[in-house]
Motif scaffolding. Sequence first.
Motif, PDB file in Angstrom:
ATOM      1  N   VAL A  43      46.403  53.166  51.474  1.00  0.00           N
ATOM      2  CA  VAL A  43      45.355  52.956  50.473  1.00  0.00           C
ATOM      3  C   VAL A  43      45.524  53.889  49.282  1.00  0.00           C
ATOM      4  N   ALA A  44      46.284  54.976  49.456  1.00  0.00           N
ATOM      5  CA  ALA A  44      46.381  56.001  48.411  1.00  0.00           C
ATOM      6  C   ALA A  44      46.763  55.452  47.037  1.00  0.00           C
ATOM      7  N   PRO A  45      47.732  54.507  46.925  1.00  0.00           N
ATOM      8  CA  PRO A  45      48.056  54.007  45.581  1.00  0.00           C
ATOM      9  C   PRO A  45      46.906  53.304  44.882  1.00  0.00           C
ATOM     10  N   PHE A  46      45.940  52.821  45.674  1.00  0.00           N
ATOM     11  CA  PHE A  46      44.807  52.100  45.087  1.00  0.00           C
ATOM     12  C   PHE A  46      43.520  52.916  45.132  1.00  0.00           C
ATOM     13  N   ALA A  47      43.619  54.178  45.558  1.00  0.00           N
ATOM     14  CA  ALA A  47      42.405  54.974  45.745  1.00  0.00           C
ATOM     15  C   ALA A  47      41.642  55.158  44.444  1.00  0.00           C
ATOM     16  N   LEU A  48      42.361  55.444  43.361  1.00  0.00           N
ATOM     17  CA  LEU A  48      41.695  55.675  42.080  1.00  0.00           C
ATOM     18  C   LEU A  48      40.966  54.427  41.604  1.00  0.00           C
ATOM     19  N   ILE A  49      41.594  53.258  41.767  1.00  0.00           N
ATOM     20  CA  ILE A  49      40.955  52.014  41.355  1.00  0.00           C
ATOM     21  C   ILE A  49      39.715  51.740  42.201  1.00  0.00           C
ATOM     22  N   GLY A 175      46.520  53.841  32.376  1.00  0.00           N
ATOM     23  CA  GLY A 175      45.142  54.108  32.763  1.00  0.00           C
ATOM     24  C   GLY A 175      44.200  53.000  32.343  1.00  0.00           C
ATOM     25  N   VAL A 176      44.443  52.421  31.174  1.00  0.00           N
ATOM     26  CA  VAL A 176      43.599  51.313  30.715  1.00  0.00           C
ATOM     27  C   VAL A 176      43.742  50.112  31.637  1.00  0.00           C
ATOM     28  N   LEU A 177      44.973  49.805  32.053  1.00  0.00           N
ATOM     29  CA  LEU A 177      45.180  48.682  32.973  1.00  0.00           C
ATOM     30  C   LEU A 177      44.494  48.943  34.313  1.00  0.00           C
ATOM     31  N   SER A 178      44.577  50.180  34.802  1.00  0.00           N
ATOM     32  CA  SER A 178      43.890  50.514  36.054  1.00  0.00           C
ATOM     33  C   SER A 178      42.385  50.375  35.912  1.00  0.00           C
ATOM     34  N   PHE A 179      41.864  50.771  34.755  1.00  0.00           N
ATOM     35  CA  PHE A 179      40.424  50.679  34.534  1.00  0.00           C
ATOM     36  C   PHE A 179      39.982  49.217  34.453  1.00  0.00           C
ATOM     37  N   ILE A 184      37.135  44.640  37.305  1.00  0.00           N
ATOM     38  CA  ILE A 184      37.161  43.352  38.013  1.00  0.00           C
ATOM     39  C   ILE A 184      36.763  43.540  39.475  1.00  0.00           C
ATOM     40  N   LEU A 185      37.288  44.603  40.117  1.00  0.00           N
ATOM     41  CA  LEU A 185      36.947  44.855  41.518  1.00  0.00           C
ATOM     42  C   LEU A 185      35.478  45.239  41.676  1.00  0.00           C
ATOM     43  N   SER A 186      34.914  45.934  40.689  1.00  0.00           N
ATOM     44  CA  SER A 186      33.492  46.282  40.764  1.00  0.00           C
ATOM     45  C   SER A 186      32.614  45.031  40.758  1.00  0.00           C
ATOM     46  N   GLY A 187      33.052  43.983  40.045  1.00  0.00           N
ATOM     47  CA  GLY A 187      32.321  42.727  40.089  1.00  0.00           C
ATOM     48  C   GLY A 187      32.313  42.133  41.489  1.00  0.00           C
ATOM     49  N   ILE A 188      33.428  42.257  42.207  1.00  0.00           N
ATOM     50  CA  ILE A 188      33.467  41.779  43.600  1.00  0.00           C
ATOM     51  C   ILE A 188      32.536  42.616  44.470  1.00  0.00           C
TER      52      ILE A 188
END
Length: 385
Positions: A43-49, A175-179, A184-188
Amino acid sequence: MEQPTSGTVAQAGPAQISVEARVSDLVRIGIIGLFAYWSLQLVAPFALIIIWSAILAVALFPMFDALSRLLGDRPALSATVIVIACLVLIIAPLALVAVNFADAVQALVSQLKTDNFTLPAAPEAIRGWPVVGERLYAGWNQVASNLAATIMKFQAPLREIMGVVLAKLASIGGGVLSFVASIILSGIFLTMSPRLAATIQVLASRIGGERGVGFARLAGSTVRNVSRGVIGVALLQTLLCGLCFAFFDIPAHGALTFLVFMLCLMQLGPGLVLVPAVVWAWFSWPTSLAFAFTVVAIPITVVDNVLKPILMSRGLSTPMPVILIGVIGGTLSHGLLGLFLGPIVLSVFYELLRAWAWPSAPAEQTAATLPHDDRDKSIEGAAPG
């Protein structure tokens, strides 16, 4: 002779069973720890997102709830509208900055091709400055008159600086792409808010009982207060600065507006942009126009000192210095993500210290840290949504 032997076996039996039970428990804990470590590595690569998505979902949940009721209890449609609005708020300023930056670079390249690129002469008023006036005036004019030689002289340092700038721009783009992915994930997360709320309530109750539930609610309320006090005020100051720059026709106003927004998020304020702009205006514009720009810029610079304490401490019993130290320290230590994690960690730690110092206090005392409207509600404020 056989009786002592049987007694020894009878006495050794429970001890041996106890050792085997402990070894079995250690093996189980080791296996669970191993799987937890592997899971964290995956999960670490996606932790920030994921963390950003959870923070955004908590901050946007009141808006999502109100919009969902307004649209007739349609959570999916409400989440879609909020995600699109957030993406527009991010992409539109970035597009404006990119257009202004491209125009500035194109003008610079065209001037360099025609050998017409020159710096303006130093204003005469600089010569009257004490101590450094004459030297600054002479140095400015020397660079302006012989810019090509100056650039050739500092060619190597300029290459290093440009390399650093390009690397920073590349990291900002990533960073902008990650944000964007986090939005999008916050909408889910918002559409799954009831299940996530129940899950967080169960986990918090298993970890700390009633106080654990209270700490989870405190974390959610802190995120919303910080989002209102920091991001809300930053957006307000950015909007006011953008209107001011556009009205007074400040050069590169799109890039300056975006810079103001980043400085406000980092708790540095718009003064680092507005003060040099005011100084430049007094040297370049008529006195009346420069005075009008100064009168408009001063309230924009200090408005956060009035609004931020009111919004960030609204409804929380956690002292304002604790939240403010968490915001500033988190931003300095962990960047923009620390803007939210800092006050959450310090607020929860403050409540833990208070619970440890006064253990006889009732468990419901933790709920006093919530806004009055949230004290009788469920754990919705702590969940991502």
